[in-house]
Motif scaffolding. Structure first.
Motif, PDB file in Angstrom:
ATOM      1  N   ARG A  67       0.896  -1.183  -0.126  1.00 40.19           N
ATOM      2  CA  ARG A  67      -0.127   0.124   0.085  1.00 40.19           C
ATOM      3  C   ARG A  67       0.774   1.339   0.253  1.00 40.19           C
ATOM      4  O   ARG A  67       1.591   1.425   0.919  1.00 40.19           O
ATOM      5  CB  ARG A  67      -0.987   0.155   1.299  1.00 40.19           C
ATOM      6  CG  ARG A  67      -1.941  -1.097   1.365  1.00 40.19           C
ATOM      7  CD  ARG A  67      -2.721  -1.209   2.422  1.00 40.19           C
ATOM      8  NE  ARG A  67      -3.584  -2.356   2.645  1.00 40.19           N
ATOM      9  CZ  ARG A  67      -4.287  -2.965   3.741  1.00 40.19           C
ATOM     10  NH1 ARG A  67      -4.324  -1.890   4.700  1.00 40.19           N
ATOM     11  NH2 ARG A  67      -4.875  -3.827   3.671  1.00 40.19           N
ATOM     12  N   ARG A 165      -8.873  -8.229  -8.664  1.00 40.86           N
ATOM     13  CA  ARG A 165     -10.083  -7.927  -9.548  1.00 40.86           C
ATOM     14  C   ARG A 165     -11.270  -7.988  -9.348  1.00 40.86           C
ATOM     15  O   ARG A 165     -12.357  -7.772  -9.905  1.00 40.86           O
ATOM     16  CB  ARG A 165      -9.523  -7.954 -11.005  1.00 40.86           C
ATOM     17  CG  ARG A 165      -8.055  -7.600 -11.418  1.00 40.86           C
ATOM     18  CD  ARG A 165      -7.556  -8.275 -12.809  1.00 40.86           C
ATOM     19  NE  ARG A 165      -6.347  -8.513 -13.034  1.00 40.86           N
ATOM     20  CZ  ARG A 165      -5.759  -8.999 -14.098  1.00 40.86           C
ATOM     21  NH1 ARG A 165      -6.526  -9.500 -15.018  1.00 40.86           N
ATOM     22  NH2 ARG A 165      -4.402  -9.181 -14.059  1.00 40.86           N
ATOM     23  N   VAL A 289      -3.302  -1.257 -15.746  1.00 36.96           N
ATOM     24  CA  VAL A 289      -4.339  -0.349 -15.236  1.00 36.96           C
ATOM     25  C   VAL A 289      -4.795  -0.964 -13.946  1.00 36.96           C
ATOM     26  O   VAL A 289      -4.577  -1.842 -13.379  1.00 36.96           O
ATOM     27  CB  VAL A 289      -5.621  -0.639 -16.178  1.00 36.96           C
ATOM     28  CG1 VAL A 289      -5.341  -0.059 -17.523  1.00 36.96           C
ATOM     29  CG2 VAL A 289      -6.248  -1.809 -16.303  1.00 36.96           C
ATOM     30  N   PRO A 290      -5.434   0.003 -12.898  1.00 30.36           N
ATOM     31  CA  PRO A 290      -5.713  -0.266 -11.614  1.00 30.36           C
ATOM     32  C   PRO A 290      -6.565  -1.330 -11.474  1.00 30.36           C
ATOM     33  O   PRO A 290      -7.728  -1.727 -12.244  1.00 30.36           O
ATOM     34  CB  PRO A 290      -6.553   1.093 -11.318  1.00 30.36           C
ATOM     35  CG  PRO A 290      -5.794   1.945 -12.165  1.00 30.36           C
ATOM     36  CD  PRO A 290      -5.674   1.787 -13.431  1.00 30.36           C
ATOM     37  N   THR A 291      -6.362  -2.196 -10.488  1.00 27.80           N
ATOM     38  CA  THR A 291      -7.171  -3.329 -10.198  1.00 27.80           C
ATOM     39  C   THR A 291      -8.775  -2.790  -9.720  1.00 27.80           C
ATOM     40  O   THR A 291      -9.620  -3.843  -9.829  1.00 27.80           O
ATOM     41  CB  THR A 291      -6.685  -4.247  -9.274  1.00 27.80           C
ATOM     42  OG1 THR A 291      -6.600  -3.425  -7.958  1.00 27.80           O
ATOM     43  CG2 THR A 291      -5.236  -4.850  -9.503  1.00 27.80           C
ATOM     44  N   THR A 292      -8.830  -1.697  -9.455  1.00 28.50           N
ATOM     45  CA  THR A 292     -10.431  -1.253  -8.872  1.00 28.50           C
ATOM     46  C   THR A 292     -11.197  -0.922 -10.050  1.00 28.50           C
ATOM     47  O   THR A 292     -12.342  -0.588  -9.551  1.00 28.50           O
ATOM     48  CB  THR A 292     -10.072  -0.213  -7.708  1.00 28.50           C
ATOM     49  OG1 THR A 292      -9.066   0.895  -8.556  1.00 28.50           O
ATOM     50  CG2 THR A 292      -9.313  -0.630  -6.671  1.00 28.50           C
ATOM     51  N   LYS A 370       4.497   0.897 -16.550  1.00 26.70           N
ATOM     52  CA  LYS A 370       3.315   1.734 -16.233  1.00 26.70           C
ATOM     53  C   LYS A 370       3.839   3.500 -16.486  1.00 26.70           C
ATOM     54  O   LYS A 370       3.258   4.180 -17.026  1.00 26.70           O
ATOM     55  CB  LYS A 370       2.712   1.500 -14.750  1.00 26.70           C
ATOM     56  CG  LYS A 370       2.039   0.290 -14.782  1.00 26.70           C
ATOM     57  CD  LYS A 370       1.391   0.103 -13.324  1.00 26.70           C
ATOM     58  CE  LYS A 370       0.700  -1.372 -13.201  1.00 26.70           C
ATOM     59  NZ  LYS A 370       0.594  -1.456 -11.825  1.00 26.70           N
ATOM     60  N   THR A 396      -8.004   6.523 -18.349  1.00 23.51           N
ATOM     61  CA  THR A 396      -6.810   5.481 -17.800  1.00 23.51           C
ATOM     62  C   THR A 396      -5.811   5.475 -19.022  1.00 23.51           C
ATOM     63  O   THR A 396      -5.705   5.041 -20.212  1.00 23.51           O
ATOM     64  CB  THR A 396      -7.267   3.977 -17.734  1.00 23.51           C
ATOM     65  OG1 THR A 396      -8.564   3.886 -16.861  1.00 23.51           O
ATOM     66  CG2 THR A 396      -6.394   3.081 -17.551  1.00 23.51           C
TER      67      THR A 396
END
Length: 464
Positions: A67, A165, A289-292, A370, A396
């Motif tokens: 994190r 994901r 790309v973000p997992t969220t 990234k 994104t």
């Protein structure tokens, strides 16, 4: 220097084994924070770099979560348990022209390419790994075909990643493939009969159009907006047509770069449930790309969604490795079809990819990739807008930008002029399921080449 490097890796490996044992024994609870890199380095008597390397390997193995600005925490994901098994070319060739140039590469300037340059991928951790070619754990190699389902440890690791994901996959719900295109081919062979109606993104993924043409499917394009498929257009088409499948790409869309919004994702799944069609979700760029971000497979939990992914876009085009995840009844049929058509995928490639993940090399590679994509995306947008072109914006950053020309511009003539200067363009018409439908001239731009001076000078002349 080599002795120092090998010693550092060995110490990191011992730390990984020690912490893994503590986690297995329940010494830390899910979600609990581990000691900081500095504190842990002191406790283990190693440098901060060695400790960070060990933590990275634990993150790559799915045991820890990193994190930003906070530290490392015990992962909270749990895989679902196994359940008992139930008893038991002409029209497509012109689409290939763009693919052929990407393989043969006659042009010097390549904004129309579909992949990042080799130094973004092969020149990163992959090159270092090949030079040493050491596996994370020595193991005997069978020298046989391997399972038609693919290398089991990689399949398990992918199931863990998909949980991140919010996609829960049963043990017999994931099949390894040679990449996204192989996965799409298996799905089309299994589901589509000649004359079947299918929906696709418009503009969308042109190799898919070639496969559907070969299958003699009837393609209907659904207008692609800045936040995903246009739901009004989809609803209007559903009132007239009854599709068997809707093929779409949710995130960092090829070719427009757009990303699905939560509202559109929810609306699309409602329509799929109401009208009874399946969805094939292509998530080729999931790892950058973000997992969220919203994914249809996460909303649906693989009930009527088949989810397709790959390492070939983000790791190396030469490492053909991907997967299909879905309901076990569908994926089992695809596994049988794979066995009949290709017997198995490469056990060597799948072991290689797995060891890159387990050793932390893939995680480090993705961090660099990234950063490069974000920088190139921003610079390419600025460069294209500076010469007077409007770029379709995306929340994104991905590999692709979509830009349309105002006024009367002949795409084929534009590509011919570019070719005379050894500039490879990807014309917008190739990404349309109905290439005769008209619309504004457009091109897909690979962000890795979007700031090339020769390319921007050429565009500036054409816009004027």
């Amino acid at each position: 220097m080599p002795r120092t490097s090998n010693a550092r890796v060995t110490r990191a490996g011992r730390i990984v084994q020690h912490v893994s044992g503590l986690l297995s024994a329940g010494a830390y609870k899910p979600g609990e924070r581990l000691p900081s890199v500095r504190q842990a380095a002191r406790e283990h008597g190693v440098s901060k770099n060695t400790m960070a390397d060990a933590y990275d390997q634990l993150v790559a193995q799915g045991l820890l979560e990193a994190r930003a600005g906070s530290g490392y925490y015990v992962a909270q994901f749990q895989l679902p348990r196994a359940v008992p098994p139930a008893p038991h070319v002409a029209a497509a060739v012109d689409v290939v022209s763009l693919l052929r140039e990407q393989l043969d590469q006659h042009y010097e300037v390549r904004p129309g390419d579909g992949r990042p340059p080799a130094f973004w991928t092969e020149g990163s951790e992959l090159k270092r790994y090949f030079s040493g070619f050491k596996t994370a754990e020595p193991e005997a190699v069978d020298f046989g075909y391997g399972s038609s389902w693919g290398y089991a440890p990689l399949r398990e690791r992918l199931r863990m990643w998909l949980l991140e994901r919010s996609i829960s996959v049963q043990p017999d719900g994931l099949l390894l493939t040679h990449g996204v295109n192989h996965g799409l081919d298996l799905i089309i062979r299994h589901l589509i009969e000649p004359g079947d109606t299918v929906f696709v993104d418009d503009p969308g993924y042109y190799p898919l159009f070639g496969k559907l043409t070969l299958a003699k499917a009837r393609m209907i394009g659904i207008r692609r907006g800045p936040d995903g498929p246009d739901l009004e257009d989809l609803a209007a088409r559903l009132a007239v047509h009854r599709p068997k499948v809707f093929f779409t790409q949710s995130l960092a869309h090829n070719p427009t770069g757009s990303t699905l919004s939560p509202a559109v994702a929810f609306g699309l799944m409602q329509l799929a449930e109401r009208w009874g069609f399946l969805i094939v979700e292509n998530d080729a760029l999931a790892d950058i790309v973000p997992t969220t971000l919203p994914r249809l497979a996460a909303l649906d939990q693989l009930n009527r969604v088949l989810y397709v992914g790959t390492f070939s876009k983000t790791l190396s085009a030469s490492l053909r490795c991907g997967f299909v995840a879905g309901h076990p009844s569908l994926v089992g049929a695809l596994a049988n079809l794979k066995m009949l058509t290709t017997v198995a995928t490469s056990d060597y490639v799948e072991r290689f990819v797995f060891n890159l993940i387990q050793g932390g090399q893939y995680l480090r590679h993705l961090r660099r990739l990234k950063a490069r994509v974000e920088e190139a995306h921003k610079a390419s947008c600025a460069g294209l807008e500076a010469v007077g072109l409007k770029v379709r914006q995306s929340v994104t950053p991905g590999f692709y930008l979509w830009t349309e020309f105002s006024g009367e511009i002949d795409e084929l003539e534009l590509c011919r002029k570019a070719a005379e200067r050894s500039i490879f363009l990807a014309p917008g018409s190739l990404f349309r399921p109905d290439r005769a439908s008209g619309g504004r001239a457009a091109i897909r731009v690979n962000v890795a080449y979007g700031t090339n001076p020769a390319f921007l000078d050429f565009l500036s002349e054409q816009v004027r």
